[in-house]
Design an enzyme around this catalytic site. Structure first.
Site, PDB file in Angstrom:
ATOM      1  N   SER A 139       0.819  -1.208   0.000  1.00 18.05           N
ATOM      2  CA  SER A 139       0.000   0.000   0.000  1.00 18.05           C
ATOM      3  C   SER A 139       0.855   1.260   0.000  1.00 18.05           C
ATOM      4  CB  SER A 139      -0.937   0.012   1.210  1.00 18.05           C
ATOM      5  OG  SER A 139      -0.203   0.036   2.420  1.00 18.05           O
ATOM      6  N   VAL A 165      -0.919 -11.118   7.338  1.00 15.27           N
ATOM      7  CA  VAL A 165      -0.039 -12.187   6.856  1.00 15.27           C
ATOM      8  C   VAL A 165       0.702 -12.906   7.979  1.00 15.27           C
ATOM      9  CG1 VAL A 165       0.229 -11.249   4.545  1.00 15.27           C
ATOM     10  CG2 VAL A 165       1.811 -10.516   6.351  1.00 15.27           C
ATOM     11  N   ASN A 181       7.200  -8.846   0.659  1.00 12.13           N
ATOM     12  CA  ASN A 181       7.756  -7.586   1.124  1.00 12.13           C
ATOM     13  C   ASN A 181       7.279  -7.212   2.524  1.00 12.13           C
ATOM     14  OD1 ASN A 181       8.801  -4.664   0.773  1.00 12.13           O
ATOM     15  ND2 ASN A 181       6.597  -4.392   1.082  1.00 12.13           N
ATOM     16  N   SER A 218      17.176  -7.835   4.842  1.00 13.23           N
ATOM     17  CA  SER A 218      17.699  -6.534   5.264  1.00 13.23           C
ATOM     18  C   SER A 218      19.187  -6.635   5.518  1.00 13.23           C
ATOM     19  CB  SER A 218      16.992  -6.085   6.549  1.00 13.23           C
ATOM     20  OG  SER A 218      17.645  -4.980   7.135  1.00 13.23           O
ATOM     21  N   TYR A 254      14.611  -8.626  15.056  1.00 16.43           N
ATOM     22  CA  TYR A 254      14.351  -8.250  13.662  1.00 16.43           C
ATOM     23  C   TYR A 254      15.476  -8.748  12.770  1.00 16.43           C
ATOM     24  CZ  TYR A 254      13.971  -5.283   9.525  1.00 16.43           C
ATOM     25  OH  TYR A 254      13.896  -4.823   8.227  1.00 16.43           O
ATOM     26  N   ALA A 255      16.723  -8.503  13.172  1.00 19.63           N
ATOM     27  CA  ALA A 255      17.873  -8.942  12.384  1.00 19.63           C
ATOM     28  C   ALA A 255      17.883 -10.465  12.242  1.00 19.63           C
ATOM     29  CB  ALA A 255      19.171  -8.461  13.031  1.00 19.63           C
ATOM     30  N   ALA A 256      17.575 -11.162  13.332  1.00 21.21           N
ATOM     31  CA  ALA A 256      17.551 -12.626  13.294  1.00 21.21           C
ATOM     32  C   ALA A 256      16.469 -13.133  12.357  1.00 21.21           C
ATOM     33  CB  ALA A 256      17.338 -13.179  14.704  1.00 21.21           C
ATOM     34  N   LYS A 285      15.315 -11.630   9.728  1.00 25.50           N
ATOM     35  CA  LYS A 285      15.722 -11.362   8.359  1.00 25.50           C
ATOM     36  C   LYS A 285      16.855 -12.288   7.922  1.00 25.50           C
ATOM     37  CE  LYS A 285      12.877  -8.102   7.110  1.00 25.50           C
ATOM     38  NZ  LYS A 285      11.902  -8.339   6.012  1.00 25.50           N
ATOM     39  N   ILE A 322      17.062   2.729   2.931  1.00 25.47           N
ATOM     40  CA  ILE A 322      16.158   3.194   1.877  1.00 25.47           C
ATOM     41  C   ILE A 322      15.272   4.292   2.446  1.00 25.47           C
ATOM     42  CG2 ILE A 322      14.430   2.558   0.162  1.00 25.47           C
ATOM     43  CD1 ILE A 322      17.158   1.156  -0.198  1.00 25.47           C
TER      44      ILE A 322
END
Length: 255
Positions: free
Chosen positions: A16, A66, A93, A146, A160-162, A164, A193
């Site tokens: 979105s 999801v 994504n 990432s 979060y890093a784990a 990814k 980004i």
């Protein structure tokens, strides 16, 4: 060379806004029928899809959480019914840091939230589209990871890093299983980004400036930088590429 995706159906999760929306719009510009997925950005997703339709393309917006298997299943079935076929290109994504939580304050709830949105969604959406791709003997699965997967992320981002990093490992295993079926699976690993809600939410202005100052190419990335790579991975130009991770970071991290 102009990339043509006519006759292909693409499902882009978390599309979105930001990177996901740019990917979806870029695939649509090359002729793909595009499913814009949203969880909270209904108006934005519907507006993006309507813009594609008005320009003569084919697109629609679809809701799903999801992190829930039944909702992912319903979405994939709705995409088939609305767009007239099975998914040829899946771009996983959707993902989030949720919030920064240091390990000393980690809760099971936070752990589950982060792992579910970043990894569980990839695993089970891939499972749902595999039968259709297998029947056609072709398909493209693109998972967003990432740079944090390589360096552990910033403060409070270890889970979060784990998650990814797990996406990268999962994609390699998926690529091995899917290759004999004619299906490619690869990762895109964005660095810093800009123009996204992620950094607007989780990164301070000072942190942004300090990070950009260290990027060899001298600027932060744009959603279009990521979308161009997704377009390549969605096309026949990447037919002999699978199980790989493409780094989009301006040189801030080189493997």
């Amino acid at each position: 060379m102009t990339i043509q995706l006519q006759g292909k159906i693409a499902l882009v999760t978390g599309s979105s806004s930001g990177i996901g929306r740019q990917i979806a719009e870029t695939l649509a510009a090359s002729g793909a029928a595009v499913a814009f997925h949203y969880r909270s950005g209904k108006e934005e997703a519907e507006a993006a899809a309507a813009s594609i339709v008005q320009a003569g393309g084919k697109a629609a917006a679809f809701y799903a959480d999801v992190t829930k298997l039944e909702e992912m299943d319903l979405m994939v079935e709705a995409v088939k019914a609305e767009l007239g076929g099975t998914v040829d290109i899946l771009v996983n994504n959707a993902g989030d840091l949720i919030r920064r939580v240091r390990n000393a304050e980690m809760t099971e709830e936070h752990y589950n939230q982060v792992m579910d949105v970043n990894l569980k969604s990839c695993v089970f959406l891939s499972k749902l589209v595999l039968p259709g791709m297998t029947a056609k003997g072709a398909g493209k699965i693109i998972n967003l990871t990432s740079v944090a997967a390589h360096d552990g992320g910033g403060p409070g981002a270890s889970i979060y890093a784990a998650s990814k990093a797990a996406v990268i490992a999962y994609t390699k295993g998926l690529a091995k299983e899917a290759a004999p079926l004619g299906i490619n699976a690869n990762c895109i690993s964005p660095g810093f980004i800009g123009q996204t809600a992620f950094h607007a939410t989780h990164t301070s202005d000072d942190g942004r400036k300090a990070t950009v100052a260290k990027i060899p190419l001298g600027r932060e990335g744009t959603p279009q930088d990521v979308a161009d790579t997704a377009l390549f991975l969605s096309s026949s130009l990447s037919d002999y590429l699978t199980g790989e991770t493409i780094e989009i970071n301006g040189g801030m991290f080189m493997r």
